[in-house]
Design a protein around this motif. Sequence first.
Motif, PDB file in Angstrom:
ATOM      1  N   SER A 263     -41.816   7.201   5.090  1.00 37.06           N
ATOM      2  CA  SER A 263     -41.741   8.506   4.356  1.00 37.06           C
ATOM      3  C   SER A 263     -40.268   8.859   4.121  1.00 37.06           C
ATOM      4  O   SER A 263     -39.223   8.752   5.041  1.00 37.06           O
ATOM      5  CB  SER A 263     -42.361   9.930   5.064  1.00 37.06           C
TER       6      SER A 263
ATOM      7  N   TYR B  17     -38.973  11.680   3.639  1.00 40.31           N
ATOM      8  CA  TYR B  17     -38.771  12.844   4.310  1.00 40.31           C
ATOM      9  C   TYR B  17     -38.296  12.754   5.885  1.00 40.31           C
ATOM     10  O   TYR B  17     -37.276  13.205   6.264  1.00 40.31           O
ATOM     11  CB  TYR B  17     -39.691  13.755   4.111  1.00 40.31           C
TER      12      TYR B  17
ATOM     13  N   ASN C 203     -43.114  10.101  -7.225  1.00 43.88           N
ATOM     14  CA  ASN C 203     -43.114   9.768  -5.671  1.00 43.88           C
ATOM     15  C   ASN C 203     -41.888   9.208  -5.117  1.00 43.88           C
ATOM     16  O   ASN C 203     -41.222   9.464  -4.144  1.00 43.88           O
ATOM     17  CB  ASN C 203     -44.009   8.514  -5.511  1.00 43.88           C
ATOM     18  N   ASP C 204     -41.141   8.364  -5.901  1.00 46.27           N
ATOM     19  CA  ASP C 204     -39.908   7.779  -5.466  1.00 46.27           C
ATOM     20  C   ASP C 204     -38.425   8.177  -6.111  1.00 46.27           C
ATOM     21  O   ASP C 204     -37.835   7.646  -5.822  1.00 46.27           O
ATOM     22  CB  ASP C 204     -39.980   6.225  -5.264  1.00 46.27           C
TER      23      ASP C 204
END
Length: 343
Positions: A138, A140, A89-90
């Motif tokens: 997010s 992104y 995820n990160d």
Amino acid sequence: MKTSDFYYDLPQELIAQTPAEPRDSSRLMVLHRKTGKIQHAVFRELTDFLKPGDCLVLNDTRVIPARIYGIKRETGAAVEFLLLRQQENDVWECLCKPGKRAKIGTEFIFGNGKLCGSVIGINEEQGSRFVRFSCEGSIYAVLDEIGSMPLPPYITEKLNDKERYQTVYSRELGSAAAPTAGLHFTPQMLEKAKAMGVGIAELTLHVGLGTFRPVKVDDVTKHKMHTEHYIMPARAAEIINETKKRGGRVIAVGTTSCRTIESVAAKNGCICADEDDTSIFIYPGFEFKCMDALITNFHLPESTLIMLVSAFAGYDNVMNAYKTAVNEKYRFFSFGDAMFIED
């Protein structure tokens, strides 16, 4: 087979610095692999070479604005980061320049605090870093705001419109580089192909920068390929299999689409829904199990991509085609002209 066998002399001025306008105005070389015959056309005329019952295989990956600039929290020293691949995820695998400033435990700030990152590991073999990022919302969305497109180093001119380094059918975020053979297509061209009975199969392969890394060994067979993640949806597999059953041609748009369908075929013995990582290396002697034709750009000397093209079209044919392209002043590499390889 030596890496130097795939060298050709390319004048600097033939390396395309900007995309063609409009997209489909690029030149198109048509190479007939059985005879070595070469034809010259314009990309918008591609449909003249397609047949009803054929299938275009598109890679719908979308490039992340993955180049970001950070400062060390402790000293304020500047470091460039290039996000290559999301590990979880990160956590992302990144290239850092200069790498010596990105030691394990070092913290960085990006975009005046909109994004923070901490180096948690090093891939010694690749020279890359594993970085844990944190931000509001997010990542992104933050990258879209503070990041720039990861254009290859041979492109030195600024890209004014980020969408010109995306295909018109890009959807799935995850690439560190564009599947450049697809940059020539317009929505109108794809509609024209569909109207004449050409199938469209969309799959995803997230392109890593390893695609562009030089082959550093003299013996081609000793080269170790990078790993990329792909997704073959059930619908795409169905369209490809229907095409084969009808006697149509499976036409890969780009080496990324080629590597995906050939990886799935090699792994499963057939084309079916699948999701996995691949490090497939295609060079002369490779036995193609699915692809019947290929649309591709002109690639760097001694690269794994020119080796792939040579595996499909034949070494002598490809080296002659590249010599012809230089003599005819085709535009090369990511924003350059295209080649259609068929029987």
